[in-house]
Design an enzyme around this catalytic site. Structure first.
Site, mmCIF file in Angstrom:
data_model
loop_
_atom_site.group_PDB
_atom_site.id
_atom_site.type_symbol
_atom_site.label_atom_id
_atom_site.label_comp_id
_atom_site.label_asym_id
_atom_site.label_seq_id
_atom_site.Cartn_x
_atom_site.Cartn_y
_atom_site.Cartn_z
ATOM 1 N N GLY A 1 -12.360 -43.035 -11.158
ATOM 2 C CA GLY A 1 -12.557 -43.089 -9.562
ATOM 3 C C GLY A 1 -12.362 -44.454 -9.192
ATOM 4 O O GLY A 1 -12.887 -44.958 -8.049
ATOM 5 N N LYS A 2 -11.196 -45.241 -9.982
ATOM 6 C CA LYS A 2 -11.148 -46.763 -9.123
ATOM 7 C C LYS A 2 -10.421 -46.630 -7.876
ATOM 8 O O LYS A 2 -10.639 -47.161 -6.935
ATOM 9 C CB LYS A 2 -10.077 -47.122 -10.189
ATOM 10 C CG LYS A 2 -10.524 -47.392 -11.517
ATOM 11 C CD LYS A 2 -9.433 -48.233 -12.545
ATOM 12 C CE LYS A 2 -8.391 -47.474 -12.742
ATOM 13 N NZ LYS A 2 -8.645 -46.075 -13.624
ATOM 14 N N LYS B 1 -10.796 -44.541 -5.272
ATOM 15 C CA LYS B 1 -12.105 -44.762 -4.166
ATOM 16 C C LYS B 1 -12.503 -46.168 -3.948
ATOM 17 O O LYS B 1 -12.443 -46.632 -3.007
ATOM 18 C CB LYS B 1 -12.970 -43.589 -4.464
ATOM 19 C CG LYS B 1 -14.141 -43.635 -3.285
ATOM 20 C CD LYS B 1 -14.915 -42.416 -3.676
ATOM 21 C CE LYS B 1 -16.494 -43.042 -3.589
ATOM 22 N NZ LYS B 1 -17.454 -41.891 -3.636
ATOM 23 N N GLY C 1 -2.881 -42.196 -11.927
ATOM 24 C CA GLY C 1 -3.079 -41.120 -10.606
ATOM 25 C C GLY C 1 -4.072 -41.586 -10.051
ATOM 26 O O GLY C 1 -5.315 -41.544 -10.456
ATOM 27 N N HIS C 2 -4.231 -41.851 -8.691
ATOM 28 C CA HIS C 2 -5.023 -42.386 -7.799
ATOM 29 C C HIS C 2 -5.439 -41.304 -6.817
ATOM 30 O O HIS C 2 -4.369 -41.064 -5.945
ATOM 31 C CB HIS C 2 -5.130 -43.517 -7.206
ATOM 32 C CG HIS C 2 -5.310 -44.884 -8.360
ATOM 33 N ND1 HIS C 2 -5.178 -46.044 -8.036
ATOM 34 C CD2 HIS C 2 -5.677 -44.612 -9.559
ATOM 35 C CE1 HIS C 2 -5.253 -47.068 -8.910
ATOM 36 N NE2 HIS C 2 -5.930 -45.885 -9.983
ATOM 37 N N GLY D 1 -20.386 -38.766 -4.307
ATOM 38 C CA GLY D 1 -19.329 -37.905 -3.980
ATOM 39 C C GLY D 1 -18.060 -38.398 -3.688
ATOM 40 O O GLY D 1 -17.671 -39.537 -3.837
ATOM 41 N N ARG E 1 13.468 -57.041 -24.812
ATOM 42 C CA ARG E 1 14.548 -58.067 -23.915
ATOM 43 C C ARG E 1 15.536 -57.259 -23.604
ATOM 44 O O ARG E 1 16.751 -58.062 -23.568
ATOM 45 C CB ARG E 1 14.643 -59.331 -24.556
ATOM 46 C CG ARG E 1 13.444 -60.283 -24.437
ATOM 47 C CD ARG E 1 13.288 -61.390 -25.880
ATOM 48 N NE ARG E 1 13.374 -60.386 -26.965
ATOM 49 C CZ ARG E 1 13.377 -61.300 -28.000
ATOM 50 N NH1 ARG E 1 13.410 -62.294 -28.058
ATOM 51 N NH2 ARG E 1 13.362 -60.318 -29.271
ATOM 52 N N ARG F 1 -9.850 -32.723 -18.809
ATOM 53 C CA ARG F 1 -10.405 -33.996 -19.633
ATOM 54 C C ARG F 1 -11.543 -33.608 -20.470
ATOM 55 O O ARG F 1 -12.118 -32.926 -20.126
ATOM 56 C CB ARG F 1 -10.756 -35.036 -18.538
ATOM 57 C CG ARG F 1 -9.856 -35.448 -17.657
ATOM 58 C CD ARG F 1 -10.191 -36.308 -16.498
ATOM 59 N NE ARG F 1 -9.121 -36.397 -15.570
ATOM 60 C CZ ARG F 1 -9.233 -36.752 -14.236
ATOM 61 N NH1 ARG F 1 -10.500 -36.765 -13.689
ATOM 62 N NH2 ARG F 1 -8.366 -37.006 -13.552
ATOM 63 N N GLN G 1 -5.126 -47.302 -15.259
ATOM 64 C CA GLN G 1 -5.601 -46.926 -16.501
ATOM 65 C C GLN G 1 -6.899 -47.582 -16.655
ATOM 66 O O GLN G 1 -7.821 -47.784 -15.832
ATOM 67 C CB GLN G 1 -4.697 -47.462 -17.664
ATOM 68 C CG GLN G 1 -3.420 -46.543 -17.918
ATOM 69 C CD GLN G 1 -2.473 -46.631 -16.770
ATOM 70 O OE1 GLN G 1 -1.952 -47.860 -16.407
ATOM 71 N NE2 GLN G 1 -1.840 -45.848 -16.239
ATOM 72 N N THR H 1 -5.237 -35.808 -12.627
ATOM 73 C CA THR H 1 -4.282 -36.093 -11.423
ATOM 74 C C THR H 1 -2.768 -36.048 -11.628
ATOM 75 O O THR H 1 -2.186 -35.623 -10.818
ATOM 76 C CB THR H 1 -4.766 -37.455 -10.777
ATOM 77 O OG1 THR H 1 -6.052 -37.609 -10.657
ATOM 78 C CG2 THR H 1 -4.156 -37.415 -9.155
ATOM 79 N N ASP I 1 -9.652 -42.510 -15.220
ATOM 80 C CA ASP I 1 -10.136 -41.474 -14.241
ATOM 81 C C ASP I 1 -11.596 -41.862 -13.817
ATOM 82 O O ASP I 1 -12.089 -40.526 -13.753
ATOM 83 C CB ASP I 1 -9.956 -40.094 -15.059
ATOM 84 C CG ASP I 1 -8.500 -39.855 -15.396
ATOM 85 O OD1 ASP I 1 -7.512 -40.376 -14.851
ATOM 86 O OD2 ASP I 1 -8.416 -39.553 -16.865
HETATM 87 P P1 IMP Z 1 1.226 -43.342 -21.589
HETATM 88 O O1 IMP Z 1 0.535 -44.370 -20.610
HETATM 89 O O2 IMP Z 1 1.683 -42.256 -20.785
HETATM 90 O O3 IMP Z 1 2.068 -43.890 -22.784
HETATM 91 O O4 IMP Z 1 0.014 -42.511 -22.168
HETATM 92 C C1 IMP Z 1 -0.771 -42.867 -23.447
HETATM 93 C C2 IMP Z 1 -2.182 -42.687 -23.191
HETATM 94 O O5 IMP Z 1 -2.840 -43.276 -22.126
HETATM 95 C C3 IMP Z 1 -2.453 -41.159 -23.140
HETATM 96 O O6 IMP Z 1 -3.568 -40.546 -23.815
HETATM 97 C C4 IMP Z 1 -2.608 -40.816 -21.791
HETATM 98 O O7 IMP Z 1 -3.483 -39.600 -21.529
HETATM 99 C C5 IMP Z 1 -3.440 -42.236 -21.196
HETATM 100 N N1 IMP Z 1 -3.309 -42.581 -19.945
HETATM 101 C C6 IMP Z 1 -2.251 -43.254 -19.419
HETATM 102 N N2 IMP Z 1 -2.438 -43.096 -18.066
HETATM 103 C C7 IMP Z 1 -3.838 -42.747 -17.894
HETATM 104 C C8 IMP Z 1 -4.596 -42.551 -16.665
HETATM 105 O O8 IMP Z 1 -4.262 -43.353 -15.553
HETATM 106 N N3 IMP Z 1 -5.681 -42.122 -16.597
HETATM 107 C C9 IMP Z 1 -6.104 -41.582 -17.930
HETATM 108 N N4 IMP Z 1 -5.373 -41.728 -18.908
HETATM 109 C C10 IMP Z 1 -4.341 -42.394 -19.006
#
Ligand code: IMP
Length: 427
Positions: free
Chosen positions: A15-16, A18, A40-41, A418, A145, A307, A226, A301, A13
């Site tokens: 802000g990648k 952008k 989520g972007h 911003g 697998r 958060r 992530q 998102t 999170d």
């Molecule tokens: P999972 O990826 O759904 O298995 O979640 C594992 C952990 O990664 C949790 O703490 C989620 O909140 C965190 N997480 C997964 N994807 C994101 C992301 O895009 N942004 C922030 N946290 C994430």
């Protein structure tokens, strides 16, 4: 630069989206290489706001080839919904290609994600706090697998066999271990066969497309999902995702070699946030944390969850510089901290026995035992949102940036002021 990787440096999170969107405008190819619709972007394009979970950010540029690599796990229902939504808004998505090797999220993955989390919470009082999208169980099947891949999805005879074989085992686990409800495998097959028919035209060998583009001297952008501290090896295990969001993951999750990467840009925020559970040394469990959350719009998102917020942590950023081999840093949301008074930056950790740590600890128990060592920095005031050059920023803000740079050991070359695409300063 011919090929650049964008990675998150904190817990996600940052802000990648952008930064990626700005760079995607110049790229010939944008590749996603890990994660799935747990990402989520948010991309702001003019007056339009797009929330992307699976589609690469470059999808808004019809001339840009958008690739989903083998390292991504795909929920076809979500992907189709996202494509349909984009189509409705005038974005054709004909520039999308998906690697035939990418693993498919099946309904039992989503179900098992929830059942396993509930079991862990009951057993130990805590769990990972996953997004519930089935990411972990899908990667588990890949490692075991027994996964169903994009190739299988678009070949009904393969799909039928795999849904039966894998589905029977998953149903046994859901019913006998967790007391849940088994899936009707004929229904699952019909549903997924239809997804396969819709997605077949996008299936390709992303490794080949990327390699050929590289040879032709095209601009390639690897879009991270992530972040470093969610990496399954270099993150805060077990409170991590199940893939490799660090820079190395871009090679593995696309099928290209490390010598094809020219630049690695780490994106962070002027403070730190975290979703889900696990230790967070600079967390602010007070009114200031609440203020930063509200001013920064720090709500997920993907899940809408609030958060957790805290001060900038230079120990984390140095870890990100090292494990990703960062060549530059982008820091977003300098505007959020304007006017909040004296700022703190964590420069090191202190353990309960008095030991000072400069490097991020390997073990979670050690991290939980760490208290931040803070340096106070004078805060800055004023509206930063209109600043477009470094020199236009308030002097105290520039001093804050200079100190962060020193503490992290890497140049901060992109500064966010911003949410808009234009609200950014390049140095
Ligand atoms: P999972 O990826 O759904 O298995 O979640 C594992 C952990 O990664 C949790 O703490 C989620 O909140 C965190 N997480 C997964 N994807 C994101 C992301 O895009 N942004 C922030 N946290 C994430």
């Amino acid at each position: 630069m011919a090929s650049s990787i964008i990675v998150g440096t904190q817990w996600g999170d940052e802000g990648k989206g952008k930064v990626i969107d700005i760079m995607a405008a110049k790229a010939d190819i944008v590749v996603r290489s890990s994660g799935g619709n747990n990402a989520g972007h948010t991309v702001v394009h003019g007056d339009e706001v797009y929330k992307l979970h699976l589609l690469p950010s470059g999808i808004l540029y019809p001339e840009t080839e958008c690739l989903i690599g083998s390292g991504v796990v795909i929920d076809p229902k979500v992907l189709i919904e996202e494509i349909d939504e984009m189509n409705k808004r005038g974005v054709a998505c004909d520039n999308l290609r998906i690697d035939a090797r990418a693993d498919i999220i099946m309904p039992w993955h989503r179900e098992l994600d929830k059942l396993e989390e509930a079991f862990k919470a009951k057993q130990t009082g805590t769990n990972v706090g996953t997004t519930g999208r089935g990411i972990g169980p899908c990667y588990t099947d890949k490692a075991e697998r027994v996964g169903i891949r994009m190739y299988d999805l678009v070949h009904p005879e393969c799909l039928k066999k795999l849904v039966k074989n894998t589905g029977e085992l998953k149903n046994l686990v859901i019913e006998k271990v967790y007391g849940g409800k088994a899936f009707d495998l004929d229904e699952v097959y019909e549903e997924y066969k239809a997804y396969g028919e819709r997605l077949a035209k996008y299936v390709a060998d992303v490794s080949v497309i990327t390699f050929d583009a590289y040879k032709a001297g095209k601009q390639i952008l690897f879009e991270g999902a992530q972040a470093t501290l969610l990496d399954i090896d270099f993150g805060t295990y077990p409170y991590v995702t199940s893939s490799h969001p660090i820079a190395g993951g871009a090679c593995v999750g696309t099928g290209i070699g490390p010598k094809m990467i020219d630049e690695v840009i780490g994106v962070g925020k002027s403070y730190t946030t975290r979703v889900g559970n696990g230790p967070f040394p600079t967390e602010l469990n007070d009114e200031l944390g609440e203020l930063i959350r509200n001013r920064g719009g720090e709500f997920g998102t993907t899940t809408g969850r609030p958060r957790r917020t805290g001060w900038f942590d230079a120990v984390i950023m140095r870890h990100a510089v090292r494990v990703n081999g960062l060549t530059a840093i982008a820091i977003n949301k300098f505007d959020t901290l304007s006017g909040i008074g004296t700022l703190k930056v964590c420069t090191a950790y202190e353990k309960s026995d008095g030991t000072i740590l400069k490097d991020f600890p390997v073990i979670l128990e050690e991290l939980a035992d760490c208290k931040p060592v803070y340096e106070e920095i004078e805060g800055y005031d004023g509206d930063l949102s209109q600043c477009r050059t470094f020199d236009e920023l308030p002097e105290k803000c520039r001093a804050y940036i200079a100190r962060l740079e020193e503490l992290c050991g890497c140049p901060i070359t992109i500064l966010g002021v911003g949410p808009g695409r234009d609200q950014v300063i390049f140095r």
